[in-house]
Design a protein around this motif. Structure first.
Motif, PDB file in Angstrom:
ATOM      1  N   GLU A 117     -91.115 -30.911 -42.024  1.00 28.25           N
ATOM      2  CA  GLU A 117     -91.363 -29.879 -43.008  1.00 28.25           C
ATOM      3  C   GLU A 117     -92.373 -28.865 -42.490  1.00 28.25           C
ATOM      4  OE1 GLU A 117     -91.729 -31.271 -47.119  1.00 28.25           O
ATOM      5  OE2 GLU A 117     -93.295 -29.762 -47.306  1.00 28.25           O
ATOM      6  N   GLU A 120     -90.686 -26.475 -40.119  1.00 32.13           N
ATOM      7  CA  GLU A 120     -89.910 -25.502 -40.881  1.00 32.13           C
ATOM      8  C   GLU A 120     -90.816 -24.449 -41.496  1.00 32.13           C
ATOM      9  OE1 GLU A 120     -87.230 -26.721 -44.219  1.00 32.13           O
ATOM     10  OE2 GLU A 120     -86.598 -28.139 -42.687  1.00 32.13           O
ATOM     11  N   LEU A 121     -91.926 -24.935 -42.049  1.00 32.56           N
ATOM     12  CA  LEU A 121     -92.898 -24.036 -42.648  1.00 32.56           C
ATOM     13  C   LEU A 121     -93.429 -23.046 -41.624  1.00 32.56           C
ATOM     14  CD1 LEU A 121     -94.904 -23.186 -44.882  1.00 32.56           C
ATOM     15  CD2 LEU A 121     -96.352 -25.087 -44.178  1.00 32.56           C
ATOM     16  N   ALA A 124     -90.908 -20.461 -40.953  1.00 30.07           N
ATOM     17  CA  ALA A 124     -90.795 -19.557 -42.100  1.00 30.07           C
ATOM     18  C   ALA A 124     -91.932 -18.549 -42.088  1.00 30.07           C
ATOM     19  CB  ALA A 124     -90.797 -20.346 -43.402  1.00 30.07           C
ATOM     20  N   CYS A 128     -91.770 -14.385 -41.618  1.00 32.73           N
ATOM     21  CA  CYS A 128     -92.385 -13.432 -42.540  1.00 32.73           C
ATOM     22  C   CYS A 128     -93.374 -12.524 -41.820  1.00 32.73           C
ATOM     23  CB  CYS A 128     -93.091 -14.166 -43.675  1.00 32.73           C
ATOM     24  SG  CYS A 128     -91.942 -14.895 -44.845  1.00 32.73           S
ATOM     25  N   CYS A 178     -93.315 -12.780 -49.377  1.00 33.93           N
ATOM     26  CA  CYS A 178     -92.205 -13.197 -48.526  1.00 33.93           C
ATOM     27  C   CYS A 178     -91.978 -14.712 -48.608  1.00 33.93           C
ATOM     28  CB  CYS A 178     -92.490 -12.767 -47.092  1.00 33.93           C
ATOM     29  SG  CYS A 178     -91.295 -13.312 -45.897  1.00 33.93           S
ATOM     30  N   LEU A 179     -93.082 -15.457 -48.667  1.00 31.92           N
ATOM     31  CA  LEU A 179     -92.944 -16.916 -48.711  1.00 31.92           C
ATOM     32  C   LEU A 179     -92.674 -17.418 -50.116  1.00 31.92           C
ATOM     33  CD1 LEU A 179     -95.905 -17.939 -46.395  1.00 31.92           C
ATOM     34  CD2 LEU A 179     -93.495 -18.298 -45.916  1.00 31.92           C
ATOM     35  N   ASN A 180     -92.862 -16.526 -51.047  1.00 29.50           N
ATOM     36  CA  ASN A 180     -92.849 -16.920 -52.453  1.00 29.50           C
ATOM     37  C   ASN A 180     -91.628 -17.733 -52.865  1.00 29.50           C
ATOM     38  OD1 ASN A 180     -94.018 -17.129 -54.848  1.00 29.50           O
ATOM     39  ND2 ASN A 180     -93.999 -14.955 -55.345  1.00 29.50           N
ATOM     40  N   GLN A 181     -90.447 -17.263 -52.429  1.00 26.56           N
ATOM     41  CA  GLN A 181     -89.228 -17.888 -52.934  1.00 26.56           C
ATOM     42  C   GLN A 181     -89.189 -19.375 -52.623  1.00 26.56           C
ATOM     43  OE1 GLN A 181     -88.680 -15.402 -50.474  1.00 26.56           O
ATOM     44  NE2 GLN A 181     -88.098 -13.595 -51.666  1.00 26.56           N
ATOM     45  N   ASN A 182     -89.643 -19.741 -51.429  1.00 22.99           N
ATOM     46  CA  ASN A 182     -89.443 -21.121 -51.021  1.00 22.99           C
ATOM     47  C   ASN A 182     -90.673 -22.003 -50.998  1.00 22.99           C
ATOM     48  OD1 ASN A 182     -86.698 -20.713 -50.493  1.00 22.99           O
ATOM     49  ND2 ASN A 182     -87.218 -19.694 -48.585  1.00 22.99           N
ATOM     50  N   TRP A 183     -91.827 -21.416 -50.821  1.00 22.70           N
ATOM     51  CA  TRP A 183     -92.954 -22.275 -50.478  1.00 22.70           C
ATOM     52  C   TRP A 183     -94.081 -22.290 -51.487  1.00 22.70           C
ATOM     53  CZ3 TRP A 183     -92.362 -25.650 -46.569  1.00 22.70           C
ATOM     54  CH2 TRP A 183     -91.330 -25.393 -45.675  1.00 22.70           C
TER      55      TRP A 183
END
Lengths: 184, 76
Positions: A117, A120-121, A124, A128, A178-183
């Motif tokens: 994880e 992946e982070l 991500a 961004c 930018c990270l909002n949707q996933n993290w």
């Protein structure tokens, strides 16, 4: 579907850190990872005419890097016998016998998942960062990832401290969005 | 005593890098008590810091990138 085009002159600025993160996670060595990224760019340039435009530039470069990582492991394992699976029985004497069963992965361990994880982070975040305006990305990287002192960054880029904090602010706000949707 | 939201945001960013002074921190805390928007922003900002720390980010230095660019034959 839109077709993608290659812009090799922007590669280093846009993708170097992304590819580097990917490579470091796999070869665990900064110098080797750097070389692999470099080789990836060169191989990308060489085979640019084979680029069909159905993948994004980054995806295409990552595919090349993947091959480079595999090649790297092949190379270091090429001497005969190195590729064999060898068990080093642990010297920890408190183990009753050197049973294989004691050495398999612990199914209840969270460690591997966390590691995946986190990787992946990391990718991500790099994606961004690449979307930010160049100057902001640069300042953010120097400050957050390289951990440089405010004063040193100011000297290196010829800006003053309040400029720097404004750029940091914009970069951080951009990243949050930018990270909002996933993290978050 | 009450600082503006811009000032608060700036202190909040400094705080992410542990560069906010003692009094700045106090005034930020005080501002956050009053201001809902800044509460949210500062929460997210902290979260971003946590994520960045968790991700073990690495980056090539500007020097490395410059060298990399030089060694790539640019053809346009």
């Amino acid at each position: 579907m839109e077709t993608h085009q290659l812009h090799p002159d922007t590669w280093v600025d846009l993708y170097a850190d992304y590819l580097y993160n990917y490579a470091v996670a796999r070869v665990n060595d900064a110098e080797i990872a750097k070389d692999l990224v470099q080789e990836t760019f060169i191989a990308g340039l060489k085979s640019a005419k084979n680029f069909k435009g159905d993948a994004a530039e980054r995806t295409w470069l990552i595919a090349i890097l993947k091959r480079k990582v595999i090649d790297h492991y092949r190379k270091i394992n090429s001497k005969k016998g190195k590729a064999e699976v060898r068990m080093n029985y642990s010297a920890q004497t408190d183990a009753e016998g050197d049973w294989l069963e004691e050495r398999i992965a612990d199914p209840n361990s969270n460690f591997e998942n966390d590691a995946l994880e986190n990787e992946e982070l990391g990718l991500a975040i790099q994606k961004c960062i690449a979307k930010l305006p160049k100057k902001q990305a640069q300042v953010f990287t120097m400050k957050t990832i390289e951990g440089m002192e405010t004063e040193d960054i100011c000297n290196a880029l010829g800006i003053n401290a309040s400029n720097l904090w404004v750029m940091i602010h914009r970069a951080r706000t951009g990243l949050m969005g930018c990270l909002n949707q996933n993290w978050f | 005593m009450m600082i503006s939201c811009e000032k608060a945001a700036c202190i909040c960013n400094k705080a992410q890098y542990k560069e906010a002074s003692f009094w700045e921190t106090i005034s930020l805390r005080f501002h956050i008590l009053m201001c809902k928007a800044c509460t949210k922003h500062s929460k997210q900002n902290k979260k971003l810091t946590t994520l960045c720390n968790k991700a073990n980010l690495v980056a090539l230095s500007e020097e490395d990138k410059r060298k990399m660019k030089e060694s790539l034959p640019t053809k346009n």
